[in-house]
Design an enzyme around this catalytic site. Sequence first.
Site, mmCIF file in Angstrom:
data_model
loop_
_atom_site.group_PDB
_atom_site.id
_atom_site.type_symbol
_atom_site.label_atom_id
_atom_site.label_comp_id
_atom_site.label_asym_id
_atom_site.label_seq_id
_atom_site.Cartn_x
_atom_site.Cartn_y
_atom_site.Cartn_z
ATOM 1 N N SER A 111 -12.653 3.963 5.676
ATOM 2 C CA SER A 111 -13.262 4.572 4.487
ATOM 3 C C SER A 111 -13.859 3.478 3.626
ATOM 4 C CB SER A 111 -12.190 5.325 3.686
ATOM 5 O OG SER A 111 -12.685 5.708 2.418
ATOM 6 N N TYR B 23 -3.624 5.603 -0.148
ATOM 7 C CA TYR B 23 -4.629 5.862 0.887
ATOM 8 C C TYR B 23 -5.565 4.666 1.021
ATOM 9 C CZ TYR B 23 -8.526 8.156 3.334
ATOM 10 O OH TYR B 23 -9.506 8.490 4.235
#
Length: 244
Positions: free
Chosen positions: A136, A149
């Site tokens: 990401s 995360y």
Amino acid sequence: MQLNFSGLRALVTGAGKGIGRDTVKALHASGATVVAVSRTNADLVSLSKECPGIEPVCVDLGDWEATEKALGGVGPVDLLVNNAAVALLRPFLETTKEDFDRSFNVNLRSVLQVSQIVARGMINRGVPGSIVNVSSMVAHVTFPKLAVYSSTKGAMTMLTKSMAMELGPYKIRVNSVNPTVVLTAMGQKVTADSEESQKLKERHPLRKFAEVEDVVNSILFLLSDHSASTSGSGILVDAGYLAS
């Protein structure tokens, strides 16, 4: 760019939904035999109907022993996409041990475990291979409520580089794709506030989020021989966000 994966066997984790599901469909359409791994059996049943001939494996990748049992004898794999992930949105000060453990077990530890299983098979067979880790852009930038995360994705950057360095002599390439928000079920959780979502979109030079297809195309490129000299790298699929 025509991609042909005929004669190759691919394994995709997090195959039930979103990016993983569309990656399975694209690989299947390009001739690959695909092992589709998901913890949700209903998703695998529906995916098997869409892509006859795939090999479904239902397992929670956060469970090391169950994963070893399910994939330890998976057989020859030429292409691996580590896509499975959880995004547990929580402010930093409210993050729990359970949040931390679950996030790292699924998002990072499973990448290590599944990649070890697959890479050992490639090495034993004496064949080249390609591994793509779905990361990401928050490996590089901060977002509210994504401390854990983001940390898993930041760690994935170094894991990807380390794998590329150690597996390179065996002709196994390892790369990542790093998308911005993609409006999958997970992405919609992150952008649930429509006003904040619009502000975030406007911070992207292209004034948009990424489409699932954009990410899948980058994954397929990295899996293919079209990226034969690329290893230890990450492709940003971020609509220019990190340039702004």
